[in-house]
Write a protein that holds these residues in place. Structure first.
Motif, PDB file in Angstrom:
ATOM      1  N   ASP A 100       0.823  -1.223   0.000  1.00 35.81           N
ATOM      2  CA  ASP A 100       0.000   0.000   0.000  1.00 35.81           C
ATOM      3  C   ASP A 100       0.849   1.263   0.000  1.00 35.81           C
ATOM      4  OD1 ASP A 100       0.870   0.070   2.624  1.00 35.81           O
ATOM      5  OD2 ASP A 100      -1.118  -0.104   3.525  1.00 35.81           O
ATOM      6  N   CYS A 101       2.087   1.120  -0.502  1.00 35.59           N
ATOM      7  CA  CYS A 101       2.980   2.280  -0.569  1.00 35.59           C
ATOM      8  C   CYS A 101       2.525   3.302  -1.608  1.00 35.59           C
ATOM      9  CB  CYS A 101       4.401   1.837  -0.907  1.00 35.59           C
ATOM     10  SG  CYS A 101       5.093   0.628   0.218  1.00 35.59           S
ATOM     11  N   GLY A 102       1.625   2.899  -2.506  1.00 36.60           N
ATOM     12  CA  GLY A 102       1.139   3.814  -3.530  1.00 36.60           C
ATOM     13  C   GLY A 102      -0.156   4.502  -3.176  1.00 36.60           C
ATOM     14  N   THR A 103      -0.595   4.347  -1.922  1.00 37.76           N
ATOM     15  CA  THR A 103      -1.880   4.892  -1.514  1.00 37.76           C
ATOM     16  C   THR A 103      -1.793   6.393  -1.285  1.00 37.76           C
ATOM     17  OG1 THR A 103      -2.337   2.796  -0.419  1.00 37.76           O
ATOM     18  CG2 THR A 103      -3.723   4.650   0.186  1.00 37.76           C
ATOM     19  N   SER A 104      -2.840   7.112  -1.714  1.00 37.61           N
ATOM     20  CA  SER A 104      -2.833   8.575  -1.577  1.00 37.61           C
ATOM     21  C   SER A 104      -3.692   9.070  -0.428  1.00 37.61           C
ATOM     22  CB  SER A 104      -3.336   9.217  -2.879  1.00 37.61           C
ATOM     23  OG  SER A 104      -4.658   8.800  -3.153  1.00 37.61           O
ATOM     24  N   ASN A 105      -4.547   8.201   0.127  1.00 36.48           N
ATOM     25  CA  ASN A 105      -5.422   8.641   1.208  1.00 36.48           C
ATOM     26  C   ASN A 105      -5.278   7.684   2.387  1.00 36.48           C
ATOM     27  OD1 ASN A 105      -7.368  10.074   2.630  1.00 36.48           O
ATOM     28  ND2 ASN A 105      -9.105   9.269   1.494  1.00 36.48           N
ATOM     29  N   LEU A 160       8.774   2.021  -3.776  1.00 41.27           N
ATOM     30  CA  LEU A 160       7.674   1.640  -4.649  1.00 41.27           C
ATOM     31  C   LEU A 160       8.182   1.176  -6.008  1.00 41.27           C
ATOM     32  CD1 LEU A 160       4.639   1.367  -4.831  1.00 41.27           C
ATOM     33  CD2 LEU A 160       4.498   3.779  -5.509  1.00 41.27           C
ATOM     34  N   SER A 161       9.211   1.823  -6.528  1.00 44.93           N
ATOM     35  CA  SER A 161       9.741   1.403  -7.830  1.00 44.93           C
ATOM     36  C   SER A 161      10.348   0.008  -7.741  1.00 44.93           C
ATOM     37  CB  SER A 161      10.781   2.404  -8.342  1.00 44.93           C
ATOM     38  OG  SER A 161      11.859   2.527  -7.428  1.00 44.93           O
ATOM     39  N   ASP A 162      11.085  -0.266  -6.653  1.00 45.17           N
ATOM     40  CA  ASP A 162      11.623  -1.613  -6.476  1.00 45.17           C
ATOM     41  C   ASP A 162      10.505  -2.634  -6.307  1.00 45.17           C
ATOM     42  OD1 ASP A 162      14.161  -0.607  -6.648  1.00 45.17           O
ATOM     43  OD2 ASP A 162      14.692  -0.917  -4.546  1.00 45.17           O
ATOM     44  N   ASP A 197     -14.113   0.333 -11.115  1.00 42.23           N
ATOM     45  CA  ASP A 197     -13.435   1.245 -10.195  1.00 42.23           C
ATOM     46  C   ASP A 197     -14.277   2.507 -10.029  1.00 42.23           C
ATOM     47  OD1 ASP A 197     -11.417   2.709  -8.776  1.00 42.23           O
ATOM     48  OD2 ASP A 197      -9.852   1.779  -9.987  1.00 42.23           O
ATOM     49  N   ALA A 198     -14.071   3.186  -8.911  1.00 39.49           N
ATOM     50  CA  ALA A 198     -14.643   4.521  -8.758  1.00 39.49           C
ATOM     51  C   ALA A 198     -13.798   5.579  -9.447  1.00 39.49           C
ATOM     52  CB  ALA A 198     -14.782   4.866  -7.275  1.00 39.49           C
ATOM     53  N   HIS A 199     -12.544   5.253  -9.746  1.00 36.88           N
ATOM     54  CA  HIS A 199     -11.581   6.222 -10.271  1.00 36.88           C
ATOM     55  C   HIS A 199     -10.944   5.679 -11.545  1.00 36.88           C
ATOM     56  CE1 HIS A 199     -11.660   6.382  -5.784  1.00 36.88           C
ATOM     57  NE2 HIS A 199     -11.910   7.655  -6.038  1.00 36.88           N
ATOM     58  N   PRO A 200     -10.585   6.553 -12.484  1.00 35.88           N
ATOM     59  CA  PRO A 200      -9.994   6.073 -13.737  1.00 35.88           C
ATOM     60  C   PRO A 200      -8.556   5.589 -13.604  1.00 35.88           C
ATOM     61  CG  PRO A 200     -10.138   8.476 -13.733  1.00 35.88           C
ATOM     62  CD  PRO A 200     -10.890   8.011 -12.527  1.00 35.88           C
ATOM     63  N   ASP A 201      -7.830   6.059 -12.568  1.00 35.94           N
ATOM     64  CA  ASP A 201      -6.437   5.659 -12.353  1.00 35.94           C
ATOM     65  C   ASP A 201      -5.578   5.884 -13.591  1.00 35.94           C
ATOM     66  OD1 ASP A 201      -7.265   4.966  -9.845  1.00 35.94           O
ATOM     67  OD2 ASP A 201      -7.159   2.808 -10.146  1.00 35.94           O
ATOM     68  N   LEU A 202      -5.800   7.046 -14.214  1.00 38.29           N
ATOM     69  CA  LEU A 202      -5.099   7.397 -15.450  1.00 38.29           C
ATOM     70  C   LEU A 202      -4.309   8.700 -15.309  1.00 38.29           C
ATOM     71  CD1 LEU A 202      -7.853   6.468 -18.053  1.00 38.29           C
ATOM     72  CD2 LEU A 202      -5.518   5.544 -18.037  1.00 38.29           C
ATOM     73  N   GLN A 203      -3.968   9.056 -14.089  1.00 39.12           N
ATOM     74  CA  GLN A 203      -3.191  10.280 -13.894  1.00 39.12           C
ATOM     75  C   GLN A 203      -1.779  10.116 -14.436  1.00 39.12           C
ATOM     76  OE1 GLN A 203      -4.693  10.269  -9.596  1.00 39.12           O
ATOM     77  NE2 GLN A 203      -4.115  12.412  -9.888  1.00 39.12           N
ATOM     78  N   GLU A 204      -1.247  11.212 -14.961  1.00 40.75           N
ATOM     79  CA  GLU A 204       0.125  11.191 -15.459  1.00 40.75           C
ATOM     80  C   GLU A 204       1.114  11.025 -14.314  1.00 40.75           C
ATOM     81  OE1 GLU A 204       3.271  10.896 -17.713  1.00 40.75           O
ATOM     82  OE2 GLU A 204       1.274  11.101 -18.596  1.00 40.75           O
ATOM     83  N   GLU A 205       0.838  11.721 -13.211  1.00 38.30           N
ATOM     84  CA  GLU A 205       1.701  11.621 -12.034  1.00 38.30           C
ATOM     85  C   GLU A 205       0.927  12.119 -10.818  1.00 38.30           C
ATOM     86  OE1 GLU A 205       4.058  15.837 -12.037  1.00 38.30           O
ATOM     87  OE2 GLU A 205       4.957  14.197 -13.203  1.00 38.30           O
ATOM     88  N   VAL A 206       1.423  11.782  -9.656  1.00 39.77           N
ATOM     89  CA  VAL A 206       0.868  12.273  -8.396  1.00 39.77           C
ATOM     90  C   VAL A 206       2.016  12.864  -7.587  1.00 39.77           C
ATOM     91  CG1 VAL A 206      -0.368  11.694  -6.280  1.00 39.77           C
ATOM     92  CG2 VAL A 206      -0.957  10.540  -8.417  1.00 39.77           C
ATOM     93  N   LEU A 207       1.971  14.181  -7.392  1.00 42.49           N
ATOM     94  CA  LEU A 207       3.034  14.881  -6.658  1.00 42.49           C
ATOM     95  C   LEU A 207       4.420  14.551  -7.210  1.00 42.49           C
ATOM     96  CD1 LEU A 207       1.680  14.503  -3.002  1.00 42.49           C
ATOM     97  CD2 LEU A 207       1.490  16.491  -4.525  1.00 42.49           C
ATOM     98  N   SER A 240       5.343  11.866  -8.766  1.00 37.98           N
ATOM     99  CA  SER A 240       5.625  10.435  -8.877  1.00 37.98           C
ATOM    100  C   SER A 240       4.766   9.818  -9.971  1.00 37.98           C
ATOM    101  CB  SER A 240       5.332   9.733  -7.549  1.00 37.98           C
ATOM    102  OG  SER A 240       5.490   8.331  -7.705  1.00 37.98           O
ATOM    103  N   LYS A 241       5.399   9.057 -10.844  1.00 35.22           N
ATOM    104  CA  LYS A 241       4.679   8.376 -11.908  1.00 35.22           C
ATOM    105  C   LYS A 241       4.131   7.020 -11.464  1.00 35.22           C
ATOM    106  CE  LYS A 241       6.891  10.576 -15.890  1.00 35.22           C
ATOM    107  NZ  LYS A 241       5.630  11.063 -16.469  1.00 35.22           N
ATOM    108  N   LEU A 242       4.467   6.614 -10.239  1.00 42.57           N
ATOM    109  CA  LEU A 242       3.976   5.360  -9.698  1.00 42.57           C
ATOM    110  C   LEU A 242       3.080   5.642  -8.506  1.00 42.57           C
ATOM    111  CD1 LEU A 242       7.211   3.162  -9.750  1.00 42.57           C
ATOM    112  CD2 LEU A 242       5.313   3.115 -11.385  1.00 42.57           C
ATOM    113  N   GLY A 243       1.921   5.035  -8.498  1.00 41.27           N
ATOM    114  CA  GLY A 243       0.979   5.203  -7.404  1.00 41.27           C
ATOM    115  C   GLY A 243      -0.348   4.607  -7.806  1.00 41.27           C
ATOM    116  N   HIS A 244      -1.272   4.552  -6.863  1.00 41.92           N
ATOM    117  CA  HIS A 244      -2.526   3.878  -7.208  1.00 41.92           C
ATOM    118  C   HIS A 244      -3.447   4.735  -8.077  1.00 41.92           C
ATOM    119  CE1 HIS A 244      -5.169   5.225  -3.477  1.00 41.92           C
ATOM    120  NE2 HIS A 244      -4.560   6.235  -4.047  1.00 41.92           N
ATOM    121  N   GLY A 245      -3.043   5.951  -8.385  1.00 46.68           N
ATOM    122  CA  GLY A 245      -3.791   6.768  -9.330  1.00 46.68           C
ATOM    123  C   GLY A 245      -3.226   6.747 -10.739  1.00 46.68           C
ATOM    124  N   THR A 246      -2.146   5.988 -10.968  1.00 47.49           N
ATOM    125  CA  THR A 246      -1.447   6.041 -12.263  1.00 47.49           C
ATOM    126  C   THR A 246      -1.319   4.718 -13.013  1.00 47.49           C
ATOM    127  OG1 THR A 246       0.771   5.635 -11.354  1.00 47.49           O
ATOM    128  CG2 THR A 246      -0.025   7.912 -11.316  1.00 47.49           C
TER     129      THR A 246
END
Length: 347
Positions: A76-81, A128-130, A179-189, A191-197
């Protein structure tokens, strides 16, 4: 002889003998001949007992000889909330002592496929990348012999490295993304890795056949006015939650089956697609979601597709005080098993 086989298979075998269905009897004989793994049932051990593998199946160290496997990715290292989905695999296993026969569809997957729990992949929780590299490399091994992984997450980041491994074996795949979310963000803060990307990374790397992607259940608040249009602009079919309200989704899934065709398909189901009134234990809840009945319609509507992998992600036990979300996740994973290629239906 058949009755002896039935006894060795427990409740499902006894039920089959009572039914007297020729196809069912043939399937039981096939299961006995192949020595297919069977879940531990309540006539053998009370449901609160036993080792907490998924459905109390045998635990294997690899996928040799398996048609499908349950596997956990405790990340859950990619979690934003709200965090906690790293504990999702463990809790879904605890909530999974289900019975083998699906009364809704007539399937008993354990009479058709050899299935086991292969434990959890090893991941580096400090990077997260590893961790994504760890997941990709271990899934290469899990699927190399054609075994279909049924993954317990973990946050939605995990789908990206799984799809990397899937694409290496099967090429770009179709996707049923719930899903409730598209999870198609380019990046989050940054980071290109996360549960929104994960699906933006998958799109960028050509892991998806964009003409065969459907996103179902998108809704809620967003950072921009066009979050749900991101997928449409990439060629995906997008079905918002409002389009699903107050109706059966069986007709939608008929259309989805036509869209997917005969080529490989992956299912990725974020538990937050379901309304938090049913499944509160998740990291980014959004009201106005799908019902559990609609969730079943979606998964059962995938029967007949060339499924090469599935996941159920974002179950967060710290926010799941009664275990309802994890129990729902376990049931949906079982339903995914029931629609895999090769599972016979007896109705």
């Amino acid at each position: 002889m058949l009755r002896a086989v039935c006894r060795s298979l427990g409740e499902a075998g006894i039920r089959a003998t009572v039914c007297g269905a020729k196809g069912l009897s043939t399937s039981i004989a096939w299961a006995a001949e192949r020595n297919l793994n069977q879940p531990l049932i309540s006539t053998q051990m009370p449901r609160p007992g036993g080792i907490a593998s998924f459905m109390r199946l045998p635990v294997h160290t690899n996928t040799e000889g398996l048609d499908a496997c349950f596997v956990g990715v405790p990340l859950d290292c990619g979690t934003s909330n709200r965090s906690g989905s790293r504990f999702g695999p463990r809790q879904m296993r605890c909530e999974s002592p289900l019975r083998p026969f699906n009364q809704g569809t007539g399937a008993n997957p354990f009479n058709s496929l050899n299935v086991a729990d292969v434990g959890d992949v090893w991941i580096n929780l400090y990077s997260l990348s590893d961790a994504c590299c760890n997941i990709r490399d271990q899934y290469r091994e899990l699927i190399k012999n054609g075994c279909v992984p049924l993954t317990m997450g973990g946050d939605h980041t995990i789908t990206y490295p799984i799809l990397q491994a899937i694409k290496e074996k099967y090429g770009p795949v179709g996707l049923v993304h719930v899903d409730a979310h598209p999870d198609l963000q380019e990046e989050v803060l940054g980071s290109k890795l996360g549960h929104g990307t994960p699906f933006k990374r998958a799109y960028d790397e050509g892991l998806l056949d964009c003409s065969r992607v459907i996103q179902i259940g998108l809704r809620g608040t967003a950072l921009t006015s066009n979050d749900c249009d991101i997928g449409r602009n990439l060629g995906f079919r997008v079905v918002g939650a409002e389009e699903c309200w107050h109706k059966s989704l069986a007709p939608l899934m008929e259309e989805a089956r036509q869209q997917m065709g005969e080529r490989p398909v992956y299912i990725s189901f974020d538990i937050d697609a379901i309304d938090p009134g049913f499944c509160p234990g998740t990291g980014s809840p959004e009201v106005g979601g799908l019902t559990t009945i609609q969730a079943l319609e979606i998964i059962r509507g995938c029967h007949g597709l060339n499924l090469v992998g599935c996941d159920l992600v974002e179950v967060s036990p710290p926010y799941d005080f009664e275990g309802t979300t994890a129990a729902t996740g376990a049931h949906l994973l079982y339903e995914m098993l029931c629609v895999l290629p090769g599972v016979k239906y007896y109705r």
